[in-house]
Design an enzyme around this catalytic site. Sequence first.
Site, mmCIF file in Angstrom:
data_model
loop_
_atom_site.group_PDB
_atom_site.id
_atom_site.type_symbol
_atom_site.label_atom_id
_atom_site.label_comp_id
_atom_site.label_asym_id
_atom_site.label_seq_id
_atom_site.Cartn_x
_atom_site.Cartn_y
_atom_site.Cartn_z
ATOM 1 N N ASP A 34 45.989 17.308 37.703
ATOM 2 C CA ASP A 34 46.285 17.092 39.128
ATOM 3 C C ASP A 34 44.952 17.050 39.864
ATOM 4 O O ASP A 34 44.114 17.947 39.673
ATOM 5 C CB ASP A 34 47.163 18.247 39.632
ATOM 6 N N ILE A 35 44.716 16.021 40.665
ATOM 7 C CA ILE A 35 43.427 15.922 41.363
ATOM 8 C C ILE A 35 43.339 16.869 42.563
ATOM 9 O O ILE A 35 42.275 17.047 43.129
ATOM 10 C CB ILE A 35 43.107 14.466 41.813
ATOM 11 N N GLN A 97 59.392 17.468 46.386
ATOM 12 C CA GLN A 97 58.846 16.350 45.593
ATOM 13 C C GLN A 97 58.111 15.376 46.516
ATOM 14 O O GLN A 97 58.626 14.993 47.572
ATOM 15 C CB GLN A 97 59.970 15.606 44.840
ATOM 16 N N HIS A 103 57.929 14.600 36.903
ATOM 17 C CA HIS A 103 56.774 15.309 36.332
ATOM 18 C C HIS A 103 57.016 16.806 36.329
ATOM 19 O O HIS A 103 57.659 17.346 37.221
ATOM 20 C CB HIS A 103 55.484 15.000 37.104
ATOM 21 N N PHE A 104 56.471 17.444 35.298
ATOM 22 C CA PHE A 104 56.387 18.903 35.272
ATOM 23 C C PHE A 104 54.966 19.286 35.637
ATOM 24 O O PHE A 104 54.009 18.681 35.146
ATOM 25 C CB PHE A 104 56.698 19.453 33.877
HETATM 26 P P1 5GP Z 1 55.285 16.921 43.615
HETATM 27 O O1 5GP Z 1 55.177 17.551 44.971
HETATM 28 O O2 5GP Z 1 55.843 15.523 43.698
HETATM 29 O O3 5GP Z 1 56.025 17.783 42.633
HETATM 30 O O4 5GP Z 1 53.818 16.858 43.053
HETATM 31 C C1 5GP Z 1 53.000 15.744 43.095
HETATM 32 C C2 5GP Z 1 51.631 16.192 42.621
HETATM 33 O O5 5GP Z 1 50.853 15.029 42.404
HETATM 34 C C3 5GP Z 1 50.873 17.069 43.613
HETATM 35 O O6 5GP Z 1 50.529 18.294 42.979
HETATM 36 C C4 5GP Z 1 49.632 16.249 43.959
HETATM 37 O O7 5GP Z 1 48.486 17.039 44.114
HETATM 38 C C5 5GP Z 1 49.530 15.317 42.783
HETATM 39 N N1 5GP Z 1 48.912 14.023 43.060
HETATM 40 C C6 5GP Z 1 49.101 13.243 44.157
HETATM 41 N N2 5GP Z 1 48.394 12.099 44.038
HETATM 42 C C7 5GP Z 1 47.763 12.164 42.834
HETATM 43 C C8 5GP Z 1 46.884 11.269 42.152
HETATM 44 O O8 5GP Z 1 46.538 10.191 42.621
HETATM 45 N N3 5GP Z 1 46.436 11.657 40.922
HETATM 46 C C9 5GP Z 1 46.786 12.862 40.364
HETATM 47 N N4 5GP Z 1 46.299 13.149 39.166
HETATM 48 N N5 5GP Z 1 47.613 13.729 41.001
HETATM 49 C C10 5GP Z 1 48.087 13.383 42.217
#
Ligand code: 5GP
Length: 141
Positions: A34-35, A97, A103-104
């Site tokens: 995660d970045i 989300q 994703h996990f």
């Molecule tokens: P969610 O809230 O959908 O469960 O998590 C999405 C995750 O994706 C977040 O932790 C966010 O930091 C990560 N994320 C968002 N954009 C990018 C990206 O461009 N690359 C990577 N590696 N992670 C991302």
Amino acid sequence: MPSYDPDNIFAKILRGEFPAYKVYEDDRTLAFLDIMPQAPGHTLVVPKTAARNVLDVEPDDLAYLIKVTQKIAKAAMTVFAADGLNVFQFNEPAAGQSVFHLHFHVIPRKQGIALRPPASFKEDPAVLADQAAKLAAALKG
Ligand code: 5GP
């Protein structure tokens, strides 16, 4: 629930249209850092099939994804000298989300250190590259 959008950022990573710090890949899954990590080593594990979240994924793909997630979790515990580890998964905006490809989250934890809030901190690319290399090496071994 909205249908799967193939233009989401993780679909672009899977197609090689957007870069990622990859740590593990096989024919059905990809794991990358995660970045905006909530803790060092925060890793995302995604299926290669087009699934928005846990509500539309094929059960066999979900079962395989959690097997790979366990593999990443065990390696992350060692590489990041973690005291514990969270596995998170969110479905739809109401539940947190923000990227709509299943994703996990695998998040190594240190005793007494709180998680950063989501998307509150962008990690240095050199740090991510170093962490990804270490985790990938552990997963190969
Ligand atoms: P969610 O809230 O959908 O469960 O998590 C999405 C995750 O994706 C977040 O932790 C966010 O930091 C990560 N994320 C968002 N954009 C990018 C990206 O461009 N690359 C990577 N590696 N992670 C991302």
